[in-house]
Design an enzyme around this catalytic site. Structure first.
Site, PDB file in Angstrom:
ATOM      1  CB  SER A   1       2.337   3.400   3.296  1.00 21.99           C
ATOM      2  OG  SER A   1       1.650   3.131   2.110  1.00 21.99           O
TER       3      SER A   1
ATOM      4  CG  ASN B   1       3.357   8.473   2.360  1.00 15.60           C
ATOM      5  OD1 ASN B   1       3.508   9.297   3.248  1.00 15.60           O
ATOM      6  ND2 ASN B   1       3.667   7.202   2.527  1.00 15.60           N
TER       7      ASN B   1
ATOM      8  CB  VAL C   1      -1.776  10.882  -3.509  1.00 16.20           C
ATOM      9  CG1 VAL C   1      -1.748  11.032  -1.995  1.00 16.20           C
ATOM     10  CG2 VAL C   1      -1.356  12.180  -4.181  1.00 16.20           C
ATOM     11  CB  CYS C   2       0.595   5.990  -1.415  1.00 17.69           C
ATOM     12  SG  CYS C   2       0.433   4.520  -0.405  1.00 17.69           S
ATOM     13  CG  LEU C   3      -4.309   9.752   2.366  1.00 20.18           C
ATOM     14  CD1 LEU C   3      -3.368   9.973   3.543  1.00 20.18           C
ATOM     15  CD2 LEU C   3      -4.904  11.094   1.934  1.00 20.18           C
TER      16      LEU C   3
END
Length: 161
Positions: A128, A86, A93-95
Site C-alpha cells: 500500500s 505509507n 497517513v495510509c493505514l
C-alpha cells in the site's frame, strides 16, 4: 448541534487519554486564538519505538475529525515530505484502520490510532505504498540508504523537552 456526536465522543476520548496514555505520546485538542478548545483537531506526538531506526524521533501528527466521527475515520497528517512508504508527500497517513472501506471501526480510539501509526513506522506495508522512492529503497535487499534516511529524519524531530 454541528458535530454533537463527534464532540461528545472526542470529549470522552480526551478524558480517557488524560487518565491513561502510553508513555512519550502526546494528544491534545487544538487551542484557538481566543483560547477555546477545538475538539475536532488534535495535535499529537508519536515517539519512535526504542530499539528501532525510528528511535529518538518525536513525530508530530495532526488528527482532523469530521462531524461524522466516529462513523467515519479521522484524517491523520504527518509533516509534508515525511519519509515513509505509507505516508503521501502531502503527509496523509495510509493505514488500514484509517480506511473507511477496509479497516475503520467506530470502536477505534485515538490511543489505538497513535499506537497503530507508531507500529506502522517500523513495519510499513509495501503493498500500500504512497511513496515510490521510499518503497524502492525499502524493498531492496540492502536497505542501508533507507535506514540512513529514517535515522536522519529521526534527528529532525527531537523531543521538545
Amino acid at each position: 448541534m454541528v458535530g454533537g456526536i463527534a464532540c461528545g465522543r472526542l470529549a470522552e476520548e480526551r478524558k480517557a487519554w488524560r487518565k491513561n496514555h502510553p508513555h512519550g505520546f502526546v494528544a491534545k485538542p487544538a487551542t484557538g486564538p481566543d483560547g477555546s478548545t477545538n475538539l475536532m483537531v488534535w495535535h499529537c506526538i508519536i515517539p519512535g519505538k526504542p530499539g528501532t531506526d525510528w528511535e529518538g524521533g518525536h513525530y508530530p501528527l495532526i488528527i482532523y475529525f469530521s462531524e461524522d466521527y466516529p462513523s467515519q475515520p479521522p484524517k491523520c497528517m504527518l509533516p509534508k515530505g515525511f519519509f515513509h512508504i505509507n505516508v503521501y508527500p502531502s503527509g496523509d497517513v495510509c493505514l488500514s484502520i484509517l480506511n473507511a472501506a477496509t479497516g475503520w471501526s467506530p470502536a477505534i480510539t485515538v490511543k489505538q490510532i497513535l499506537l497503530g501509526i507508531q507500529e506502522l513506522l517500523e513495519h510499513p506495508n509495501p503493498s500500500s505504498s504512497a511513496q515510490f522512492e521510499c518503497n524502492k529503497l525499502y524493498m531492496q535487499q540492502d536497505k542501508t540508504e533507507y535506514k540512513r534516511r529514517v535515522k536522519e529524519q529521526a534527528k529532525q524531530y527531537p523531543a521538545l523537552i
